[in-house]
Every structure is written in structure tokens, then in C-alpha cells.
Motif scaffolding. Sequence first.
Motif, PDB file in Angstrom:
ATOM      1  N   GLN A  16       0.831  -1.217   0.000  1.00  0.00           N
ATOM      2  CA  GLN A  16       0.000   0.000   0.000  1.00  0.00           C
ATOM      3  C   GLN A  16       0.859   1.259   0.000  1.00  0.00           C
ATOM      4  OE1 GLN A  16      -2.929  -0.049   3.144  1.00  0.00           O
ATOM      5  NE2 GLN A  16      -3.538  -2.143   2.682  1.00  0.00           N
ATOM      6  N   LEU A  17       1.885   1.290   0.848  1.00  0.00           N
ATOM      7  CA  LEU A  17       2.750   2.462   0.925  1.00  0.00           C
ATOM      8  C   LEU A  17       3.458   2.709  -0.401  1.00  0.00           C
ATOM      9  CD1 LEU A  17       4.281   2.069   4.494  1.00  0.00           C
ATOM     10  CD2 LEU A  17       2.825   3.936   3.689  1.00  0.00           C
ATOM     11  N   GLU A  18       3.951   1.645  -1.030  1.00  0.00           N
ATOM     12  CA  GLU A  18       4.684   1.806  -2.285  1.00  0.00           C
ATOM     13  C   GLU A  18       3.764   2.106  -3.471  1.00  0.00           C
ATOM     14  OE1 GLU A  18       8.013  -0.444  -3.393  1.00  0.00           O
ATOM     15  OE2 GLU A  18       8.498  -1.034  -1.354  1.00  0.00           O
ATOM     16  N   THR A  19       2.529   1.622  -3.415  1.00  0.00           N
ATOM     17  CA  THR A  19       1.598   1.820  -4.527  1.00  0.00           C
ATOM     18  C   THR A  19       0.825   3.134  -4.394  1.00  0.00           C
ATOM     19  OG1 THR A  19       1.367  -0.581  -4.714  1.00  0.00           O
ATOM     20  CG2 THR A  19      -0.294   0.750  -5.828  1.00  0.00           C
ATOM     21  N   PHE A  20       0.378   3.449  -3.162  1.00  0.00           N
ATOM     22  CA  PHE A  20      -0.501   4.608  -2.957  1.00  0.00           C
ATOM     23  C   PHE A  20       0.133   5.716  -2.119  1.00  0.00           C
ATOM     24  CE2 PHE A  20      -3.201   0.738  -3.052  1.00  0.00           C
ATOM     25  CZ  PHE A  20      -3.775   0.930  -4.293  1.00  0.00           C
ATOM     26  N   GLY A  21       1.257   5.425  -1.458  1.00  0.00           N
ATOM     27  CA  GLY A  21       1.894   6.416  -0.600  1.00  0.00           C
ATOM     28  C   GLY A  21       1.206   6.592   0.736  1.00  0.00           C
ATOM     29  N   ARG A  22       0.313   5.669   1.076  1.00  0.00           N
ATOM     30  CA  ARG A  22      -0.388   5.739   2.367  1.00  0.00           C
ATOM     31  C   ARG A  22      -0.942   4.362   2.720  1.00  0.00           C
ATOM     32  NH1 ARG A  22      -6.272   6.390   2.429  1.00  0.00           N
ATOM     33  NH2 ARG A  22      -7.106   6.149   0.326  1.00  0.00           N
ATOM     34  N   ILE A  23      -1.350   4.221   3.992  1.00  0.00           N
ATOM     35  CA  ILE A  23      -2.036   3.005   4.432  1.00  0.00           C
ATOM     36  C   ILE A  23      -3.532   3.219   4.177  1.00  0.00           C
ATOM     37  CG2 ILE A  23      -2.555   1.501   6.400  1.00  0.00           C
ATOM     38  CD1 ILE A  23       0.381   1.412   5.563  1.00  0.00           C
ATOM     39  N   LEU A  24      -4.161   2.276   3.494  1.00  0.00           N
ATOM     40  CA  LEU A  24      -5.579   2.396   3.148  1.00  0.00           C
ATOM     41  C   LEU A  24      -6.477   2.039   4.328  1.00  0.00           C
ATOM     42  CD1 LEU A  24      -5.537   0.668  -0.364  1.00  0.00           C
ATOM     43  CD2 LEU A  24      -5.336   3.109   0.144  1.00  0.00           C
ATOM     44  N   LYS A  25      -7.677   2.639   4.346  1.00  0.00           N
ATOM     45  CA  LYS A  25      -8.698   2.296   5.335  1.00  0.00           C
ATOM     46  C   LYS A  25      -9.728   1.422   4.643  1.00  0.00           C
ATOM     47  CE  LYS A  25      -8.306   6.345   8.219  1.00  0.00           C
ATOM     48  NZ  LYS A  25      -8.535   7.765   8.187  1.00  0.00           N
ATOM     49  N   GLY A  26     -10.164   0.374   5.348  1.00  0.00           N
ATOM     50  CA  GLY A  26     -11.158  -0.505   4.746  1.00  0.00           C
ATOM     51  C   GLY A  26     -11.891  -1.334   5.775  1.00  0.00           C
ATOM     52  N   GLU A  74     -11.387   2.029   0.862  1.00  0.00           N
ATOM     53  CA  GLU A  74     -11.813   3.303   0.279  1.00  0.00           C
ATOM     54  C   GLU A  74     -10.601   3.907  -0.412  1.00  0.00           C
ATOM     55  OE1 GLU A  74     -13.613   5.833   3.185  1.00  0.00           O
ATOM     56  OE2 GLU A  74     -15.115   4.341   3.706  1.00  0.00           O
ATOM     57  N   VAL A  75     -10.760   4.228  -1.696  1.00  0.00           N
ATOM     58  CA  VAL A  75      -9.658   4.783  -2.486  1.00  0.00           C
ATOM     59  C   VAL A  75     -10.171   5.969  -3.300  1.00  0.00           C
ATOM     60  CG1 VAL A  75      -8.330   2.625  -2.663  1.00  0.00           C
ATOM     61  CG2 VAL A  75     -10.100   3.116  -4.351  1.00  0.00           C
ATOM     62  N   THR A  76      -9.241   6.729  -3.834  1.00  0.00           N
ATOM     63  CA  THR A  76      -9.597   7.843  -4.714  1.00  0.00           C
ATOM     64  C   THR A  76      -9.587   7.341  -6.162  1.00  0.00           C
ATOM     65  OG1 THR A  76      -7.317   8.534  -5.040  1.00  0.00           O
ATOM     66  CG2 THR A  76      -8.471   9.478  -3.134  1.00  0.00           C
ATOM     67  N   GLU A  77     -10.121   8.161  -7.066  1.00  0.00           N
ATOM     68  CA  GLU A  77     -10.083   7.816  -8.494  1.00  0.00           C
ATOM     69  C   GLU A  77      -8.630   7.636  -8.951  1.00  0.00           C
ATOM     70  OE1 GLU A  77     -12.565   7.184 -10.510  1.00  0.00           O
ATOM     71  OE2 GLU A  77     -14.266   7.866  -9.332  1.00  0.00           O
ATOM     72  N   GLU A  78      -7.743   8.512  -8.466  1.00  0.00           N
ATOM     73  CA  GLU A  78      -6.325   8.424  -8.826  1.00  0.00           C
ATOM     74  C   GLU A  78      -5.717   7.109  -8.323  1.00  0.00           C
ATOM     75  OE1 GLU A  78      -2.094  10.674  -7.962  1.00  0.00           O
ATOM     76  OE2 GLU A  78      -3.949  11.778  -7.574  1.00  0.00           O
ATOM     77  N   GLU A  79      -6.111   6.701  -7.118  1.00  0.00           N
ATOM     78  CA  GLU A  79      -5.574   5.456  -6.551  1.00  0.00           C
ATOM     79  C   GLU A  79      -6.065   4.228  -7.310  1.00  0.00           C
ATOM     80  OE1 GLU A  79      -4.644   6.864  -1.994  1.00  0.00           O
ATOM     81  OE2 GLU A  79      -6.683   6.247  -2.501  1.00  0.00           O
ATOM     82  N   ILE A  80      -7.266   4.300  -7.881  1.00  0.00           N
ATOM     83  CA  ILE A  80      -7.741   3.202  -8.733  1.00  0.00           C
ATOM     84  C   ILE A  80      -6.782   3.038  -9.915  1.00  0.00           C
ATOM     85  CG2 ILE A  80      -9.524   2.582 -10.424  1.00  0.00           C
ATOM     86  CD1 ILE A  80     -10.494   1.860  -7.736  1.00  0.00           C
ATOM     87  N   LEU A  81      -6.379   4.148 -10.507  1.00  0.00           N
ATOM     88  CA  LEU A  81      -5.429   4.091 -11.632  1.00  0.00           C
ATOM     89  C   LEU A  81      -4.068   3.576 -11.181  1.00  0.00           C
ATOM     90  CD1 LEU A  81      -6.384   7.419 -13.441  1.00  0.00           C
ATOM     91  CD2 LEU A  81      -7.151   5.090 -13.963  1.00  0.00           C
ATOM     92  N   GLN A  82      -3.651   3.931  -9.959  1.00  0.00           N
ATOM     93  CA  GLN A  82      -2.388   3.418  -9.421  1.00  0.00           C
ATOM     94  C   GLN A  82      -2.492   1.906  -9.199  1.00  0.00           C
ATOM     95  OE1 GLN A  82      -2.326   6.172  -6.107  1.00  0.00           O
ATOM     96  NE2 GLN A  82      -0.646   7.340  -7.016  1.00  0.00           N
ATOM     97  N   ALA A  83      -3.645   1.438  -8.750  1.00  0.00           N
ATOM     98  CA  ALA A  83      -3.851  -0.001  -8.565  1.00  0.00           C
ATOM     99  C   ALA A  83      -3.809  -0.717  -9.913  1.00  0.00           C
ATOM    100  CB  ALA A  83      -5.181  -0.267  -7.852  1.00  0.00           C
TER     101      ALA A  83
END
Length: 110
Positions: A16-26, A74-83
Motif C-alpha cells: 500500500q505504501l509503495e503503490t498509494f503512498g499511504r495506508i488504506l482504510k477498509g 476506500e480509495v480515490t479515483e487516482e488510486e484506482i489508476l495506481q492499482a
Amino acid sequence: MPKLFSYGTLQKEQVQLETFGRILKGTKDILSGYQLNMIEITDPEVLRKSGQKYHPVLAFSGNDNHKVEGVLFEVTEEEILQADEYEVDDYKRIETVFKSGNKGFIYVGK
């Protein structure tokens, strides 16, 4: 806000840190009608991030007795593209409904 279901390496904080730069909440959730298979990863960047040569991949079975447990993040639109960038070409992203009634994206085998 979009939701992204993880049943594998995206649950790892390091990924998560390397892909999104943060820890995701879920929250934990269940996907019915799917089974997990394994896929061999050859992308060196994904291998480095995950530390795993084989990753799970969802396969539609249509059998409601088949269930896959995971986390709906929960992710942002930008994070979907990063995924999308993190997941190799053997996966495709689709939207579905979970046991909780929430909608979210999953990655299935192509």
C-alpha cells in the motif's frame, strides 16, 4: 468515493505504501460466486513490492457457495489508476456488489 476489494497482496502495508503512498482504510467483506486461483508473476517491480512469485487471482464460478474473504478499501479515483498500474496485464478490473451490499472494484483473471 470508489472502493477496491483486496484478497491478496494489496492488504500488505508495504505494498500500500509503495503503490498509494499511504495506508488504506477498509472494512472486511465477502465476495460470493468467485474462487481463488494462483497466477505466476513475472513483472520485476510487482515481485519486488510483494515479495511473492505467485499471487491469487479471482475466477468467476457462479456458485454462491464459493466465497472469497477480503477487505473493501476506500480509495480515490487516482488510486484506482495506481492499482491498475500495480496489477499486471493478466488481471482486469470490474465492478461488482459484495455481501455487505457495497459496490466496489475487483481484479479478475483475463
